[in-house]
Design an enzyme around this catalytic site. Structure first.
Site, short mmCIF file in Angstrom:
data_model
loop_
_atom_site.label_atom_id
_atom_site.label_comp_id
_atom_site.label_asym_id
_atom_site.label_seq_id
_atom_site.Cartn_x
_atom_site.Cartn_y
_atom_site.Cartn_z
NE ARG A 82 -3.65 -2.37 2.35
CZ ARG A 82 -3.42 -3.68 2.34
NH1 ARG A 82 -2.20 -4.15 2.48
NH2 ARG A 82 -4.41 -4.53 2.20
CG HIS A 107 -1.11 -5.56 -4.49
ND1 HIS A 107 -0.08 -5.48 -3.59
CD2 HIS A 107 -1.91 -6.56 -4.04
CE1 HIS A 107 -0.24 -6.39 -2.64
NE2 HIS A 107 -1.34 -7.06 -2.89
CG HIS A 181 -0.29 -11.64 -4.22
ND1 HIS A 181 -1.13 -12.48 -3.53
CD2 HIS A 181 -0.45 -10.42 -3.64
CE1 HIS A 181 -1.78 -11.80 -2.61
NE2 HIS A 181 -1.38 -10.54 -2.65
CG ASP A 252 -2.83 -8.44 5.01
OD1 ASP A 252 -1.77 -8.53 4.36
OD2 ASP A 252 -3.87 -7.93 4.55
CD GLU A 317 1.87 -10.48 -0.67
OE1 GLU A 317 1.84 -9.33 -1.12
OE2 GLU A 317 0.96 -10.94 0.04
C1 BGC Z 1 -2.44 -7.70 0.98
C2 BGC Z 1 -3.85 -8.01 1.47
C3 BGC Z 1 -4.74 -8.09 0.28
C4 BGC Z 1 -4.22 -9.14 -0.64
C5 BGC Z 1 -5.04 -9.22 -1.87
C6 BGC Z 1 -2.01 -8.81 0.11
O1 BGC Z 1 -0.74 -8.57 -0.37
O2 BGC Z 1 -1.56 -7.50 2.05
O3 BGC Z 1 -4.32 -7.03 2.36
O4 BGC Z 1 -6.07 -8.37 0.64
O5 BGC Z 1 -2.89 -8.87 -1.00
O6 BGC Z 1 -5.05 -10.47 -2.35
#
Ligand code: BGC
Length: 355
Positions: A82, A107, A181, A252, A317
């Protein structure tokens, strides 16, 4: 026998063909990836009896990937994670991005690198079989400055590791934070709450209700549910009453990875006891986002008849910290014009009796 094949996987709505590549190493381990989003659609790994099964979540067709919201297997950029309030400043200019996650940019925005069509080709590999994916992101695309030429190599080695090398150059000063991802499930079914996880981190970054690191975010894991310094079941503490866990509906969060002189530090390991499968992660990056698949919608239709839901897979990640463009106290994500961005992550697979 090593092999590499290329076939047409599908067509984008505008008719652009999307190819799929199948990489097979000497042991029969396979990686399948497509040009749409650089998505890893399949990755097999051996168990104790040397049975290879697919250990990543995904879909069966391009149509499903085009409609999917979960970034299954995708390459993420130009900025993974973010950026607060979807804006940042560089040399006195403010760059406005799309707010696609509450008030924040996630992203890289709604048309990030995960939804771009990359160009794939076989690459030379000293050990194994490799695919190179290239993409040029235009100056101003999704609000980011500079034309960014990106190359990502997936190298499937003959000792059952997936090595990922990211490289990028820009014609203007910009910010870059690339990652992958993939959602892993080493059992190939069910959820990941019984997987054992170890993370090489004494600290994690505490976040606000929008998952942006708070001002004083560096938090010791000791004595908290975030302590994975010794292997621990993912589900062991996930239901504990804890502000950070409830803000993100589970894990997360970014964990702070100590840098290693070799340039490739141990990040994490994941172990699934029934199959004996183990995955070890190494990276040049200073952080890893451990995401326990909290927002996978129940009933999501996955590959080969699988149905996914919360915690069906976990992501590790490797990346720089969230909101780094607005945080002078974090390691820099600025790429100067003409310099090379470089990042390496290795996911190594094997099987053991126990830990
Ligand atoms: C984020 C999550 C998000 C997800 C989406 C992750 O990298 O940290 O908050 O919901 O990606 O698939």
């Amino acid at each position: 026998m090593e092999s590499f094949t290329k076939t047409v996987y599908g067509e984008m709505p505008d008719g652009t063909p999307v190819h799929q590549f199948v990489l097979t190493n000497k042991n029969g381990m396979q990686l399948k990836a497509i040009e749409y989003g650089g998505i890893i659609t399949h990755l097999t790994a051996p168990d104790k009896q040397n049975n290879f099964i697919d250990v990543v979540l995904g879909h069966d067709s391009l149509e499903e990937y085009l409609q999917s919201d979960f970034y299954f297997g995708a390459l993420i950029g130009r900025y993974g994670n973010r950026i607060a309030n979807a804006a940042f400043e560089l040399d006195g200019t403010t760059y406005e991005l799309a707010a696609n996650n509450g008030p924040n940019n996630l992203h890289g925005g709604p048309d990030g690198f995960d939804s771009a069509v990359w160009n794939g080709e076989r690459a030379e590999s000293e050990d194994g079989v490799a695919l190179i994916l290239s993409y040029t992101s235009k100056d101003g695309e999704m609000g980011f400055p500079g034309t960014l030429s990106v190359e990502v190599i997936y190298n499937l080695t003959n000792d059952n590791a997936l090595e990922i090398l990211y490289r990028a150059t820009s014609d203007k000063k910009t910010v870059v934070n690339l990652t992958q991802h993939s959602y892993f499930n080493l059992a190939g079914k069910g959820d990941i709450l019984d997987h054992y996880l170890e993370i090489n981190a004494e600290q994690f970054l505490a976040v606000d209700e929008f998952s942006i690191p708070v001002d004083d975010c560096f938090t010791e894991v000791e004595g908290t549910p975030f302590n994975f310094t010794m292997p621990k079941r993912v589900g062991a503490d996930i239901e504990t009453e804890d502000e950070q866990l409830s803000l993100a509906s589970g894990y997360d969060h970014t964990f702070v990875i100590p840098q290693d002189e070799s340039g490739l530090a141990f990040v994490a390991s994941v172990f699934e006891a029934d199959s004996g499968r183990i995955m070890k992660v190494f990276s040049s990056e200073p952080g890893v986002q451990f995401y326990s698949g909290n927002f996978i919608e129940e009933g999501t239709s996955g590959k080969e008849g699988h149905t996914y839901g919360k915690h069906s897979g976990l992501c590790l990640e490797t990346q720089h910290y969230p909101d780094s463009p607005n945080r002078p106290d974090f390691p820099s994500v600025v790429l100067e014009a003409g310099n090379e961005y470089r990042s390496v992550t290795v996911y190594e697979f094997g099987a053991i009796e126990g830990i």
